[in-house]
Design an enzyme around this catalytic site. Structure first.
Site, PDB file in Angstrom:
ATOM      1  CB  ALA A 151       8.960   3.738  -2.492  1.00 27.18           C
ATOM      2  N   GLY A 162       6.488   0.702   5.762  1.00 22.93           N
ATOM      3  CA  GLY A 162       7.398  -0.212   5.070  1.00 22.93           C
ATOM      4  C   GLY A 162       7.463   0.064   3.580  1.00 22.93           C
ATOM      5  CB  CYS A 163       4.837   0.610   1.056  1.00 27.13           C
ATOM      6  SG  CYS A 163       4.015  -0.980   1.320  1.00 27.13           S
ATOM      7  CB  THR A 164       6.961   5.235   2.841  1.00 27.17           C
ATOM      8  OG1 THR A 164       5.550   5.395   2.643  1.00 27.17           O
ATOM      9  CG2 THR A 164       7.654   6.572   2.667  1.00 27.17           C
ATOM     10  CE  LYS A 201      -4.445   1.359   1.468  1.00 24.66           C
ATOM     11  NZ  LYS A 201      -4.827   1.734   0.130  1.00 24.66           N
TER      12      LYS A 201
END
Length: 185
Positions: free
Chosen positions: A83, A78-80, A73
């Site tokens: 990325a 974690g995704c930020t 998401k």
């Protein structure tokens, strides 16, 4: 004499110990489903994106290495982090003739906001129905799992990662790309 309770407990422990030895789970599976096989063509796809002409196909990158990463998401911690690490290392990927593609179930608008807020300069693809994530064994319910695939310039999957640590993942990928590209030269 052994009690029924001890006997059943011992039998259960034996059966549980025996399961891994029997290897009922296929080796090419992950929590998100059946993974595509290594050293075989990567499943082809076309998905909408927030950049360029509005759609990206895997075949657009023939002749380049591709890091195809699935993530749950936009705007989550974690995704930020993952990325941001890919973005920090983007010049190294460009030197290696490698395109980064991120995939999640978020919308194109969400991806555009995420790219703007984090300064991301690589495409994020909107797999809103999960079809591409399913093809890569990376779909669980309503979101993509954190999986990554390295695809060579001929479209062949050369590496897969299912146990991803977002903090160090980009450096892992770069190290593996060095190995793969050295072996191919």
């Amino acid at each position: 004499m052994i009690s029924r309770r001890n006997f059943l407990g011992t039998l259960l422990a034996f059966c549980l110990a025996l399961l891994p030895w029997l290897n009922f789970a296929p080796t090419a599976s992950a929590l998100g489903g059946k993974l595509p096989p290594l050293n075989q063509p990567a499943p082809e796809f076309t998905l909408p994106t927030n950049t360029g002409d509005g759609e990206v196909s895997l075949s657009d990158y023939r002749g380049k290495w591709v890091v195809l990463y699935f993530y749950p998401k936009d705007f989550t911690s974690g995704c930020t982090l993952e990325a941001r690490r890919f973005q920090e290392d983007l010049p190294k990927y460009i030197e290696k003739n490698t395109q980064i593609l991120g995939v999640s179930a978020d919308s194109v608008d969400s991806h555009a906001e995420f790219c703007d807020s984090e300064g991301l300069k690589f495409p994020l693809l909107a797999d809103t129905d999960g079809e591409v994530s399913k093809a890569y064994g990376s779909w669980i319910g309503y979101l993509s799992m954190r999986h990554t695939f390295i695809i060579d310039p001929e479209g062949i999957i050369r590496e897969e990662y299912t146990g991803v640590n977002p903090a160090i993942h980009s450096s892992e990928i770069l190290a593996r790309l060095n190995e793969l590209q050295s072996a191919n030269s």
